[in-house]
Design an enzyme around this catalytic site. Structure first.
Site, short mmCIF file in Angstrom:
data_model
loop_
_atom_site.label_atom_id
_atom_site.label_comp_id
_atom_site.label_asym_id
_atom_site.label_seq_id
_atom_site.Cartn_x
_atom_site.Cartn_y
_atom_site.Cartn_z
N HIS A 10 43.24 36.26 39.05
CA HIS A 10 41.99 36.95 39.45
C HIS A 10 41.07 35.98 40.17
O HIS A 10 40.34 35.21 39.55
CB HIS A 10 41.31 37.53 38.19
CG HIS A 10 40.15 38.42 38.50
ND1 HIS A 10 40.13 39.76 38.17
CD2 HIS A 10 38.96 38.18 39.11
CE1 HIS A 10 38.98 40.30 38.56
NE2 HIS A 10 38.25 39.34 39.13
N HIS A 12 38.74 35.84 43.95
CA HIS A 12 38.31 36.44 45.22
C HIS A 12 38.32 35.35 46.29
O HIS A 12 37.71 34.29 46.08
CB HIS A 12 36.91 37.02 45.08
CG HIS A 12 36.82 38.10 44.05
ND1 HIS A 12 36.86 39.44 44.38
CD2 HIS A 12 36.75 38.05 42.70
CE1 HIS A 12 36.77 40.16 43.26
NE2 HIS A 12 36.71 39.34 42.22
N HIS A 190 38.86 46.20 38.76
CA HIS A 190 37.74 45.64 37.99
C HIS A 190 37.17 46.75 37.12
O HIS A 190 36.79 47.81 37.63
CB HIS A 190 36.63 45.16 38.92
CG HIS A 190 36.87 43.85 39.58
ND1 HIS A 190 37.89 43.63 40.48
CD2 HIS A 190 36.21 42.65 39.47
CE1 HIS A 190 37.84 42.37 40.89
NE2 HIS A 190 36.84 41.76 40.30
N GLU A 193 33.46 45.27 32.96
CA GLU A 193 32.64 44.07 33.20
C GLU A 193 31.17 44.51 33.17
O GLU A 193 30.46 44.18 32.23
CB GLU A 193 33.00 43.44 34.55
CG GLU A 193 32.23 42.16 34.86
CD GLU A 193 32.35 41.72 36.34
OE1 GLU A 193 32.69 42.54 37.21
OE2 GLU A 193 32.06 40.54 36.62
N ASP A 271 37.68 33.87 38.94
CA ASP A 271 36.90 34.89 39.67
C ASP A 271 36.36 34.35 40.99
O ASP A 271 36.90 34.65 42.06
CB ASP A 271 35.76 35.41 38.77
CG ASP A 271 35.39 36.86 39.02
OD1 ASP A 271 36.09 37.53 39.78
OD2 ASP A 271 34.38 37.31 38.44
N ASP A 272 35.28 33.58 40.94
CA ASP A 272 34.62 33.03 42.14
C ASP A 272 34.15 31.62 41.79
O ASP A 272 32.95 31.38 41.58
CB ASP A 272 33.39 33.90 42.51
CG ASP A 272 33.74 35.38 42.58
OD1 ASP A 272 34.31 35.80 43.59
OD2 ASP A 272 33.44 36.10 41.61
N1 ADE Z 1 33.47 40.44 43.54
C1 ADE Z 1 33.47 39.13 43.39
N2 ADE Z 1 33.27 38.80 42.10
C2 ADE Z 1 33.15 39.97 41.41
C3 ADE Z 1 32.93 40.31 40.06
N3 ADE Z 1 32.81 39.37 39.11
N4 ADE Z 1 32.84 41.61 39.74
C4 ADE Z 1 32.96 42.54 40.68
N5 ADE Z 1 33.16 42.28 41.97
C5 ADE Z 1 33.26 41.00 42.34
ZN ZN Z 2 36.52 39.67 40.21
#
Ligand code: ADE
Ligand code: ZN
Length: 328
Positions: A10, A12, A190, A193, A271-272
Site C-alpha cells: 500500500h 501511493h 480504501h 480509515e 501509504d505516503d
Molecule cells: N491518498 C493518499 N493517501 C491516502 C489515504 N491515507 N487515504 C485515502 N486516500 C489517500
Molecule cells: Zn492509501
C-alpha cells in the site's frame, strides 16, 4: 530491521515523492509551491482533508511521462534501501493524462520502464494498482477504470479506490470495479480509515474486493472482525499514516495487533512515507516497540503480504523464496 526483506502493498506513488524531488521539479518548471512545505522543507498540512489538498498540489509538478519515470526511479531506489523487495503502488490516470487512454499508455510505459531498470539494478519488483480518486466522484472514476481494463497485464495487476472515503458509497463505484474484475484485475479499496465498519462491509459486499486499504476501523465491530478473519480479507495496514493523520493517538492504541490476534490477515505498509515521516523500517521498529513483535512475526507478516500480492504465481514463488533469506 532495515535488512529484513519486506513486501509493501500500500503505497501511493505521488505520496512517496520526497519533498526535495518535488521542489527540484518545481524549480525546473518555475511552479510556485508555497503553502505546501513547512520551514524545515517537509510537507505541511493540518488533518486529512488538508493532507489531500497538499498531496494534489504537489502533483502539479508531475506533468509528463518523463517526470513519472523519474519519480518511479527515485521511489524505488528509496524502497530498495529499506529492504523492500516487492512493492505495489497506486497510480492514477487522473494525474497521468487526465483519464485519456492514449496519454495514460505513455505514462504507463515510462513508469514500467523505470520499474524494469530498478529490478535489474536493485532486484526490486514493482506492480501498479490503478486507483481513481473517490472525492472526484463516481462519474470521474469511469475513465480510470477503462484505462485500467485496457492496460491490465504484467505491470498493471490491480484496481482500487483512494481519496476521501466520506464521499459516496462503495456501490456508487461498482461499475469501475466490475469493469476491472472482468479485465482480470485484482481488487482492493480504501475503507475503514475515515469511515467506520459499514464502509468496510460495503467494499467487501458491493465491490467484492479481496483486500482492504487500511480497514483498521473494523475494530469497532467485533462481528466484522470475525467476518474478515473468516473470509481471509487482507488488510493493508499503515499504522504510521493513521497516527500521523490523527486516526489513533499513538502506537500503543493502534489496533493492528488486536486485528492480527483475532485472525485477520494484516500486512504493513507506509501509504505516503515522506508525508508521515516514515519508512518501512521505521514502521517495523515502532511496531516492534509497541507490540513486542519480533523478527519471526515480521517475517510471517511478509509471507501474508506475498500471499496477497497482486502478482502471478512465478513472481510469488520467487518472492517467498527471497523472504526466507536472512537479509536482502
Ligand atoms: N491518498 C493518499 N493517501 C491516502 C489515504 N491515507 N487515504 C485515502 N486516500 C489517500
Ligand atoms: Zn492509501
Amino acid at each position: 530491521m532495515k535488512s529484513l526483506p519486506k513486501v509493501e502493498l500500500h503505497l501511493h506513488l505521488e505520496g512517496a515523492a520526497p519533498p526535495a524531488f518535488v521542489r527540484g521539479l518545481a524549480a525546473e518548471k518555475s511552479i510556485d509551491l508555497r503553502g505546501i512545505f513547512d520551514e524545515r522543507g517537509d510537507y505541511a498540512y493540518d488533518g486529512f482533508i488538508d493532507f489531500l489538498r497538499v498531496y494534489e498540489a504537489a502533483t502539479a509538478v508531475l506533468q509528463s511521462p518523463e517526470d513519472y519515470a523519474r519519480l518511479t526511479a527515485t521511489v524505488l531506489a528509496e524502497l530498495a534501501a529499506e529492504g523492500v523487495i516487492y512493492a505495489e503502488t497506486f497510480v492514477s490516470p487522473d494525474f497521468c493524462g487526465g483519464g485519456d487512454l492514449a496519454a495514460w499508455r505513455e505514462y504507463l510505459a515510462a513508469m514500467h520502464e523505470a520499474a524494469r531498470r530498478a529490478e535489474v539494478v536493485d532486484g526490486i519488483v514493482l506492480k501498479g494498482i490503478v486507483t481513481p480518486i473517490r472525492h472526484f466522484g463516481p462519474e470521474r472514476a469511469r475513465a480510470p477504470a477503462l484505462c485500467a481494463a485496457e492496460t491490465a497485464g504484467d505491470f498493471i495487476t490491480g484496481f482500487g479506490l483512494g481519496g476521501n472515503e466520506s464521499v459516496g458509497r462503495p456501490r456508487d463505484f461498482a461499475w469501475g470495479f466490475d469493469c476491472a474484475r472482468e479485465a482480470g484485475l485484482r481488487l482492493t479499496c480504501h475503507a475503514g480509515e475515515w469511515a467506520g465498519p459499514d464502509s468496510v462491509r460495503g467494499a467487501v459486499r458491493d465491490l467484492r474486493v479481496e483486500r482492504i486499504g487500511h480497514g483498521v476501523r473494523a475494530i469497532e465491530d467485533p462481528a466484522l472482525v470475525g467476518d474478515l478473519a473468516e473470509r481471509g480479507i487482507v488488510l493493508e495496514v499503515c499504522p504510521g499514516s493513521n497516527i500521523a493523520l490523527g486516526l489513533f493517538p499513538d502506537w500503543k492504541s493502534h489496533p493492528v495487533a488486536r486485528l492480527r490476534e483475532a485472525g485477520v490477515p494484516v500486512t504493513v505498509s507506509t501509504d505516503d512515507p515522506p508525508f508521515f515521516h516514515t519508512t518501512m523500517t521505521r514502521e517495523y521498529e515502532r511496531l516492534a516497540a509497541a507490540t513486542g513483535w519480533d523478527e519471526a512475526e515480521f517475517r510471517a507478516i511478509n509471507r501474508v503480504a506475498a500471499g496477497a500480492a497482486f502478482c502471478d504465481s512465478d513472481t510469488r514463488d520467487a518472492l517467498l523464496k527471497r523472504l526466507e533469506k536472512p537479509d536482502v
